[in-house]
Design an enzyme around this catalytic site. Structure first.
Site, PDB file in Angstrom:
ATOM      1  N   SER A  96      36.359  70.608  53.346  1.00 54.22           N
ATOM      2  CA  SER A  96      35.857  71.606  54.302  1.00 54.22           C
ATOM      3  C   SER A  96      34.414  71.252  54.614  1.00 54.22           C
ATOM      4  CB  SER A  96      35.887  73.012  53.686  1.00 54.22           C
ATOM      5  OG  SER A  96      37.162  73.335  53.232  1.00 54.22           O
ATOM      6  N   LYS A 171      39.029  76.150  59.989  1.00 52.73           N
ATOM      7  CA  LYS A 171      38.737  76.490  58.584  1.00 52.73           C
ATOM      8  C   LYS A 171      37.528  77.426  58.508  1.00 52.73           C
ATOM      9  CE  LYS A 171      38.439  76.206  54.058  1.00 52.73           C
ATOM     10  NZ  LYS A 171      39.368  76.870  53.153  1.00 52.73           N
ATOM     11  N   LYS A 239      28.453  77.470  51.086  1.00 51.91           N
ATOM     12  CA  LYS A 239      28.442  76.216  51.856  1.00 51.91           C
ATOM     13  C   LYS A 239      29.212  76.383  53.171  1.00 51.91           C
ATOM     14  CE  LYS A 239      31.714  73.604  51.037  1.00 51.91           C
ATOM     15  NZ  LYS A 239      33.025  73.075  51.461  1.00 51.91           N
TER      16      LYS A 239
END
Ligand code: NAD
Length: 299
Positions: A96, A171, A239
């Site tokens: 990701s 995502k 993140k």
């Protein structure tokens, strides 16, 4: 059956390798941590001395790394995938990362005649083990169709969402919805608990209505049971929201709710909670109220 290189053998990468081996593919694997390589060799893979060496023996190279800087290093850096990859090979990055970095890595691959698909996943370690990940891909349709059977050995849902970078945009959309849902659930349960209600009763009352969700069903019992063992770590979600905000800024899109939850995640990391499950977002709201979400002592 394909010759696959696999780089990044952590929580997610190791069980994904196991499922590719079970499906009959042959695997050459690399991680910067030798013990992780040994574990996957134990499943039946062959060890490589570098990402480049893994790529040299493979038609398809899958990467499953923490974030964009690691993907750039492992694919574009010295002894990286592109040093070893044959022209016509395909790199599938399942980490990701920022869609902007996915596009940069995709362009560098294309310049060397190597095809690129970004294909991040949702579902976490249990679904990586069960081969039931949701995989959201971005890339050329013909390349996607070639790699889809391989992705299906690791996931139960494999969707092409657009060109390179689109997998990571999807995502990030997923991660925004999950993080904001957990924070909203936290505010709701803290309010109800402070009002003297049993959060289990409130959860049962609302779960079948419009506020019910997969996030609520998975995370409310963890919070009420004071179980913050990860699942998905606070630091990884921080993140992801950082990458969402950077991508949003590049498109001049405001994300006020995501910004707020990002601030909470950063505060929790500074409070030593970076390795707790992301359901611990609720503890930030609990501290503001001086109330823990748990059943009353007599319940
Ligand atoms: P992890 O930290 O367990 O694994 C990453 C691995 O990459 C580590 O073993 C590390 O040694 C290796 N690595 C780092 N730099 C490298 C390099 N330059 N060359 C080779 N190996 C290198 O992380 P994870 O939980 O497996 O997550 C991987 C990705 O999947 C992340 O982007 C994460 O956001 C995403 N993801 C994780 C989950 C989850 O629940 N853990 C769920 C969905 C998506």
């Amino acid at each position: 059956m394909s010759n696959i290189g696999f780089v990044g053998l952590g929580i997610m990468g190791a069980p994904m390798c196991r499922n590719l081996l079970k499906a009959g593919h042959s695997l050459v694997v690399f991680d910067i941590v030798p013990a992780l390589v040994e574990r996957v060799v134990g499943y039946g893979a062959t060890a490589a001395a570098s990402a480049s060496a893994a790529a040299a023996k493979s038609d398809i190279v899958i990467t499953m790394l923490p974030d964009g800087p690691e993907v750039e290093q492992a694919v574009l850096g010295p002894a990286g995938v592109l040093e070893g990859a044959r022209a016509g090979a395909t790199v599938v990055d399942m980490s990701s990362i920022s869609p902007l970095v996915a596009q940069k890595v995709g362009a560098a691959c294309a310049a060397k005649g190597v095809r690129f698909v970004d294909a991040p996943v949702s579902g976490g370690e249990p679904k990586a083990i069960d081969a039931t990940l949701a995989i959201m891909a971005g890339g050329d349709e013909a390349v996607f169709n070639e790699v889809a059977p391989i992705l299906q050995a690791m996931g139960s849902s494999v969707t092409l969402t657009g060109p390179v970078g689109a997998g990571n945009v999807t995502k990030l959309a997923n991660q925004i919805m999950v993080a904001c849902n957990i924070a909203a659930m936290g505010e709701a349960l803290v309010l109800a608990t402070k009002a003297g209600l049993d959060p289990n009763v409130v959860f049962n009352a609302v779960t079948g209505g419009l506020a019910g969700s997969t996030v609520l069903n998975a995370k409310a019992p963890m919070v009420i049971g004071r179980n913050f063992k990860p699942g998905f770590r606070i630091r990884l979600h921080q993140k992801d929201l950082r990458n969402a905000l950077l991508a949003a800024e590049s498109m001049k899109v405001g994300l006020p709710l995501t910004s707020s939850v990002q601030q909470m995640l950063m505060a929790l990391m500074n409070d030593g909670k970076g390795d707790l499950d992301h359901s611990a977002i609720v503890t930030f709201i609990e501290e503001m109220a001086g109330t823990e979400v748990k059943p009353p002592a007599s319940a």
